[in-house]
Design a protein around this motif. Structure first.
Motif, PDB file in Angstrom:
ATOM      1  N   ASP A 208      -5.018  -2.158  22.991  1.00  0.00           N
ATOM      2  CA  ASP A 208      -5.952  -1.058  22.735  1.00  0.00           C
ATOM      3  C   ASP A 208      -6.263  -0.365  24.055  1.00  0.00           C
ATOM      4  O   ASP A 208      -6.532  -1.031  25.063  1.00  0.00           O
ATOM      5  CB  ASP A 208      -7.267  -1.578  22.156  1.00  0.00           C
ATOM      6  CG  ASP A 208      -7.096  -2.236  20.796  1.00  0.00           C
ATOM      7  OD1 ASP A 208      -5.995  -2.114  20.233  1.00  0.00           O
ATOM      8  OD2 ASP A 208      -8.057  -2.851  20.309  1.00  0.00           O
ATOM      9  N   ILE A 209      -6.229   0.961  24.047  1.00  0.00           N
ATOM     10  CA  ILE A 209      -6.542   1.729  25.254  1.00  0.00           C
ATOM     11  C   ILE A 209      -7.674   2.707  24.938  1.00  0.00           C
ATOM     12  O   ILE A 209      -7.649   3.379  23.907  1.00  0.00           O
ATOM     13  CB  ILE A 209      -5.313   2.513  25.749  1.00  0.00           C
ATOM     14  CG1 ILE A 209      -4.210   1.545  26.166  1.00  0.00           C
ATOM     15  CG2 ILE A 209      -5.686   3.431  26.918  1.00  0.00           C
ATOM     16  CD1 ILE A 209      -2.917   2.246  26.564  1.00  0.00           C
ATOM     17  N   THR A 210      -8.641   2.775  25.833  1.00  0.00           N
ATOM     18  CA  THR A 210      -9.705   3.777  25.745  1.00  0.00           C
ATOM     19  C   THR A 210      -9.825   4.438  27.111  1.00  0.00           C
ATOM     20  O   THR A 210      -9.818   3.750  28.145  1.00  0.00           O
ATOM     21  CB  THR A 210     -11.048   3.137  25.369  1.00  0.00           C
ATOM     22  OG1 THR A 210     -10.914   2.448  24.118  1.00  0.00           O
ATOM     23  CG2 THR A 210     -12.128   4.203  25.229  1.00  0.00           C
TER      24      THR A 210
ATOM     25  N   VAL B 268      -8.416  -1.487  28.795  1.00  0.00           N
ATOM     26  CA  VAL B 268      -7.244  -2.037  28.095  1.00  0.00           C
ATOM     27  C   VAL B 268      -7.621  -3.401  27.526  1.00  0.00           C
ATOM     28  O   VAL B 268      -8.017  -4.299  28.271  1.00  0.00           O
ATOM     29  CB  VAL B 268      -6.041  -2.185  29.051  1.00  0.00           C
ATOM     30  CG1 VAL B 268      -4.850  -2.770  28.300  1.00  0.00           C
ATOM     31  CG2 VAL B 268      -5.678  -0.846  29.676  1.00  0.00           C
ATOM     32  N   SER B 269      -7.502  -3.546  26.210  1.00  0.00           N
ATOM     33  CA  SER B 269      -7.807  -4.820  25.547  1.00  0.00           C
ATOM     34  C   SER B 269      -6.543  -5.326  24.861  1.00  0.00           C
ATOM     35  O   SER B 269      -5.857  -4.559  24.181  1.00  0.00           O
ATOM     36  CB  SER B 269      -8.925  -4.638  24.509  1.00  0.00           C
ATOM     37  OG  SER B 269     -10.091  -4.118  25.115  1.00  0.00           O
ATOM     38  N   GLN B 270      -6.259  -6.618  25.035  1.00  0.00           N
ATOM     39  CA  GLN B 270      -5.013  -7.156  24.497  1.00  0.00           C
ATOM     40  C   GLN B 270      -5.236  -8.549  23.913  1.00  0.00           C
ATOM     41  O   GLN B 270      -5.953  -9.369  24.492  1.00  0.00           O
ATOM     42  CB  GLN B 270      -3.955  -7.210  25.600  1.00  0.00           C
ATOM     43  CG  GLN B 270      -2.553  -7.542  25.111  1.00  0.00           C
ATOM     44  CD  GLN B 270      -1.514  -7.370  26.200  1.00  0.00           C
ATOM     45  OE1 GLN B 270      -1.855  -7.166  27.371  1.00  0.00           O
ATOM     46  NE2 GLN B 270      -0.242  -7.448  25.835  1.00  0.00           N
ATOM     47  N   ASP B 271      -4.608  -8.788  22.760  1.00  0.00           N
ATOM     48  CA  ASP B 271      -4.614 -10.106  22.135  1.00  0.00           C
ATOM     49  C   ASP B 271      -3.514 -10.939  22.785  1.00  0.00           C
ATOM     50  O   ASP B 271      -2.322 -10.670  22.602  1.00  0.00           O
ATOM     51  CB  ASP B 271      -4.371  -9.948  20.623  1.00  0.00           C
ATOM     52  CG  ASP B 271      -4.250 -11.287  19.902  1.00  0.00           C
ATOM     53  OD1 ASP B 271      -4.346 -12.339  20.562  1.00  0.00           O
ATOM     54  OD2 ASP B 271      -4.052 -11.270  18.668  1.00  0.00           O
ATOM     55  N   LEU B 272      -3.914 -11.953  23.553  1.00  0.00           N
ATOM     56  CA  LEU B 272      -2.947 -12.791  24.259  1.00  0.00           C
ATOM     57  C   LEU B 272      -2.755 -14.153  23.587  1.00  0.00           C
ATOM     58  O   LEU B 272      -2.148 -15.052  24.176  1.00  0.00           O
ATOM     59  CB  LEU B 272      -3.393 -13.004  25.712  1.00  0.00           C
ATOM     60  CG  LEU B 272      -3.489 -11.761  26.600  1.00  0.00           C
ATOM     61  CD1 LEU B 272      -3.846 -12.161  28.027  1.00  0.00           C
ATOM     62  CD2 LEU B 272      -2.179 -10.983  26.591  1.00  0.00           C
TER      63      LEU B 272
END
Length: 501
Positions: A391-393, A481-485
């Motif tokens: 996800d990018i904002t 930047v949010s990421q599912d790791l």
């Protein structure tokens, strides 16, 4: 200045500032006047007659004492007008007293503000309810919101307003109850919120029935027999988070565009309290004692019912009063991105105005944007951003949200309502100070990166913030930047061959 029963304490303090320190020598009740917020609110409407009553002093004693102090400090005694002397024959009982002139809007606001200020200073709730009933009697949702926002602007912390908001409602409840609960056609955002509230009430009622059967001192065996049912209803109640998230991401930003900011942030903070209370209730029902679980569920039920009252008697009427039909069309268009709790919008609402939906341009254009290392069409840029596994904002250099990637499986909900919104308003109130600290450090050049990681429902989430600067080093904004790791953290060894089997 002539001192009389109608002289306002604010006028007196403006001409003779030393009076504020003198007043507590006459009565300890006057120590409140040393609080600048109370002085700007209650002092603006409180006459010397009212001040004498608060301090339980005779009016003539108060006026003469003040005049004596002014003479001592300045060498000149102001004239004191005591009005009708004690013992003077009053007018015949048959002669009606002249009706008091109705309060202006500003006077009403200041009187309401004075009541809330006294409440925050420790005033008795019942006495303040009586004062409200005797002096004002009614209140609109917009007035209450305006007064709360004014208190925040005067320096009262949002956290304190949040802690007192239920008492605010209690003091003004009789006036709020005089207003009509909104009734909107199916499909209107308020109608959808309200049918969700009815679904919420049904679940709460089932929980209350179970708690009633268990009693105030629940038996452990009886509790175990009902645990599965309680857990099922608490799980259903979890969908309430979607109801709150839709308010935070669509309705609140639209209200903020009309200058209504304080009440939305306070309500968001209450949402977070309810979310925490629901988590606590689930945890204690799963592994706590029967008494702990019953107490926690009771707390949730009360908080949710209070929120429904605040929505339907304050938030929704205030929103309908301030938002245009075009605003509501905008709110409705973004709701699909967040989702609904238990129900779907019905039909029937036909807006009188149309509003242009958020449109990022014609993505089918064949024109290309020249980049540092190539050229892409607008469509290609948009598709590339949508297909990135994160996800990018983007927040611009004015601290406004300019863009978010519309990926299919966002980690954190976003909707078009946040475009153009101040980034500080896009986060729960309890974390705003962290966001502001990051942006400040990025702007000053002190930092370029900030990162966090957390577990969320079994998902490991990595969140990073990057300062964006041009070739000269000028700050241009921030990327989140949010990421599912979760799955990436499980990788071991190597995989060099394609494995599509």
């Amino acid at each position: 200045m002539i001192l009389n029963s109608k002289t306002k304490i604010s006028e007196l303090a403006k001409e003779y500032p030393f009076i504020i320190d003198f007043m507590p020598t006459l009565s300890p009740e006057y120590k409140k006047l040393q609080n600048p917020i109370i002085r700007r609110t209650m002092g603006a409407v409180a006459t010397m007659e009212k001040v004498a009553s608060i301090g339980e002093l005779e009016l003539d004693y108060l006026l003469n004492s003040v005049a004596d102090e002014i003479e001592r400090q300045t060498g000149k005694r102001p004239e004191v007008d005591l009005g009708v002397p004690t013992g003077t024959v009053s007018a015949p009982e048959t002669a009606p007293a002249p009706a008091a002139a109705p309060m202006s809007q500003d006077e009403r606001k200041e009187a309401l503000k004075a009541i809330l200020t006294d409440l925050h200073a420790g005033g008795d709730t019942d006495e303040l309810k009586t004062r409200f009933a005797e002096t004002i009697a009614d209140i609109t949702p917009s007035e209450l919101a305006a007064v709360e926002q004014s208190l925040i602007e005067d320096g009262l912390p949002e956290e304190e307003v949040k802690n007192f908001c239920t008492l605010h409602v209690e003091v003004f409840k009789e006036g709020l109850d005089k207003g009509d609960v909104p009734s909107m056609p199916g499909g209107h955002p308020v109608h959808t919120y309200m049918i969700e509230n009815r679904a919420t009430e049904n679940i709460v009622a089932e929980l209350e029935t179970a708690l009633c059967d268990l009693g105030d001192h629940p038996d452990a065996d009886a509790f175990e027999a009902r645990k599965a049912s309680l857990m099922a209803n608490l799980e259903k109640l979890g969908q309430l988070n979607t109801h709150y998230t839709r308010k935070e991401n669509q309705l609140f930003p639209t209200l903020e565009q009309h200058g209504i900011t304080g009440p939305t942030q306070v309500m968001w903070a209450v949402h977070d309290d309810i979310r925490a209370a629901m988590k606590d209730a689930v945890s204690k029902t799963e592994s706590g004692s029967a008494q702990e679980a019953v107490s926690a569920i009771n707390e949730v039920n009360v908080a949710i019912k209070d929120m429904i009252y605040k929505e339907e008697h304050i938030l929704f009427p205030m929103s309908l009063e301030n938002l245009t039909e075009a605003d509501w069309v905008w709110v409705r268009k973004g709701e699909e991105d967040i989702g609904y709790a238990w129900v779907m919008p019905s039909t029937g609402w036909e807006p009188e105005e149309s509003v242009k939906a958020y449109d990022s341009g014609d993505m089918t254009t064949t024109s290309y944007v020249n980049l540092d290392t190539g050229a892409l069409s607008l469509e290609q840029i948009n598709l590339m951003l949508k297909h990135l596994p994160m996800d990018i904002t983007y927040v611009d250099d004015n601290d406004q949200v300019a863009y978010f990637s519309a990926t299919d499986d966002r980690i954190f909900p976003r909707s078009p309502g946040i475009i153009g919104r101040q980034v500080s308003k896009c986060h729960p109130p309890k974390s705003v100070h962290i966001v502001e600290r990051i942006v400040k450090a990025f702007k000053s050049g002190e930092r370029d990166v900030a990162e966090f990681w957390l577990e969320r429902g079994g998902v490991f989430v990595h969140i990073r913030y990057f300062a964006v600067r041009d070739d000269e080093g000028t700050y241009k904004g921030t990327i989140e930047v949010s990421q599912d790791l979760t799955e990436l953290r499980k990788l071991e060894g190597e995989q060099r061959l394609l494995d599509w089997e």
